[in-house]
Motif scaffolding. Sequence first.
Motif, short mmCIF file in Angstrom:
data_model
loop_
_atom_site.label_atom_id
_atom_site.label_comp_id
_atom_site.label_asym_id
_atom_site.label_seq_id
_atom_site.Cartn_x
_atom_site.Cartn_y
_atom_site.Cartn_z
N ALA A 93 0.82 -1.20 0.00
CA ALA A 93 0.00 0.00 0.00
C ALA A 93 0.86 1.26 0.00
O ALA A 93 0.36 2.35 -0.22
N GLY A 94 2.15 1.11 0.26
CA GLY A 94 3.04 2.27 0.25
C GLY A 94 2.79 3.20 1.43
O GLY A 94 3.00 4.39 1.36
N LEU A 95 2.33 2.63 2.54
CA LEU A 95 2.17 3.44 3.75
C LEU A 95 3.45 3.30 4.55
O LEU A 95 4.08 2.25 4.52
N ALA A 96 3.81 4.37 5.24
CA ALA A 96 5.10 4.39 5.94
C ALA A 96 5.21 3.23 6.92
O ALA A 96 4.74 3.31 8.04
N SER A 97 5.81 2.13 6.48
CA SER A 97 5.96 1.00 7.39
C SER A 97 7.27 1.07 8.14
O SER A 97 7.41 0.48 9.21
N SER A 98 8.25 1.82 7.61
CA SER A 98 9.54 1.87 8.30
C SER A 98 9.41 2.65 9.60
O SER A 98 10.12 2.38 10.56
N ALA A 99 8.48 3.59 9.67
CA ALA A 99 8.30 4.37 10.90
C ALA A 99 7.88 3.47 12.04
O ALA A 99 8.53 3.41 13.09
N ALA A 100 6.81 2.72 11.85
CA ALA A 100 6.34 1.81 12.90
C ALA A 100 7.38 0.73 13.15
O ALA A 100 7.61 0.33 14.29
N GLY A 101 8.04 0.27 12.09
CA GLY A 101 8.99 -0.83 12.20
C GLY A 101 10.18 -0.51 13.09
O GLY A 101 10.47 -1.25 14.03
N PHE A 102 10.86 0.59 12.83
CA PHE A 102 12.04 0.92 13.63
C PHE A 102 11.66 1.37 15.04
O PHE A 102 12.40 1.14 16.00
N ALA A 103 10.49 2.00 15.18
CA ALA A 103 10.03 2.38 16.52
C ALA A 103 9.80 1.12 17.34
O ALA A 103 10.17 1.03 18.52
N CYS A 104 9.20 0.12 16.70
CA CYS A 104 8.89 -1.12 17.41
C CYS A 104 10.16 -1.88 17.77
O CYS A 104 10.27 -2.45 18.85
N LEU A 105 11.12 -1.84 16.86
CA LEU A 105 12.40 -2.52 17.10
C LEU A 105 13.09 -1.90 18.34
O LEU A 105 13.50 -2.61 19.25
N ALA A 106 13.17 -0.58 18.36
CA ALA A 106 13.84 0.09 19.47
C ALA A 106 13.09 -0.15 20.78
O ALA A 106 13.69 -0.43 21.82
#
Length: 421
Positions: free
Chosen positions: A127-140
Amino acid sequence: MMAAESQNWVLMVTAQTPTNIAVIKYWGKRDETLILPVNDSISVTLDPTHLCTTTTVAVSPRFHQDRMWLNGKEISLSGGRFQNCLREIRARACDVEDTKKGIKIAKEDWGKLHVHIASFNNFPTAAGLASSAAGFACLAYALGKLMNVKEDESQLSAIARQGSGSACRSLFGGFVKWIMGKEDNGSDSLAVQLADEKHWDDLVIIIAVVSSRQKETSSTSGMRESVETSLLLQHRAKEIVPKRILKMEEAIRNRDFASFSQLTCADSNQFHAVCLDTSPPIFYMNDTSHRIISITEKWNRSEEAPQVAYTFDAGPNAVLIARNRKAATLLIQRLLYYFPPSSDDLDSYIIGDKSIAKDAGINGVLDVEALPPPPEIKDNIPSQKYKGDVSYFICTRPGRGPVLLSDSSQALLNEENGLPK
Ligand code: DP6
């Protein structure tokens, strides 16, 4: 190291983290490695019920290397951004003891132990929605919990930032500001919460996932090219954004929708103007995006006060923020009038919070022809329709920040061997 009768234990933590949409945009870095921006930005966190990342992180003496799986597929952790996040979290790890399992990990052991990470987005990556934002926040966030890191969310945000800039704003719910900071080492470039999600809970967010065939320029390279070539970017960062940030903070504080929507739309448009001012120019919006802008502008101008704000990131999808439920139902009716579904299946055309569509009197099968044209276009008939130009709509609202999921059935890794379930 561990009081381990056996070396077979696996210790793990699962967390859920939201995504966010910027209303004052981050575009441009002053440091590429540390990910330090050229201006402050402000975002709204989206309800994780509809858009979030779930991440399980595990540690075990049995693991021979750090490994990661994204949406079930193993991906490489060798990239600098992953390595920077892992290093920064490990450096802050503390003693951990799990008496029930008989596990004891000393602070200094974390450097020798490997982790397994599994991450899953509850929305289609395509869908091209910002998945890297949630992804790296969740990782940290998840690694911080696993390693008993004592730092608060703001300090964790400065680590998530090194994975992806916009990720730092996903450490909080509600309304969030990423302070650009002044230090060369990035220690003061972090996110703070302006107000929580309950502060302004009238707002309804509708995302139009716009059909697109073209592969877009990544944010990372797009903003690099803008920094190198756009004079408008320099002017925006120095003269425009600082004033806008103050006004936006005030609009949020006072729940002043007229000001909020004016600033949000203007800032989205300026960000896309900077893209156009980049050499060679970058086009993120397409005809459908432009059409959605015209529709909302026309509607807002026909009302006494603005009813909806629009904002677009590095792609054609529209994020529409309606002032309240009433406005959201009127917006849905307009969107369906212009962008009828290709099939009769409305259930998969409007996803997320279904109650908004219900309020709009849109249930089950839709008689598209029966929808009356919005009053603001009455005179300029015939109005055209654009069936198939929107893939689907997601209804959501401002939401909460990261949480731990303690129910082990929600873990993405197997408790016995630390491999994906
Ligand atoms: C247009 O955070 O994806 O969404 O820091 O290089 O990973 P990197 O870029 P990213 O850029 C987001 C840009 C934006 C605006 C915003 O979210 O503020």
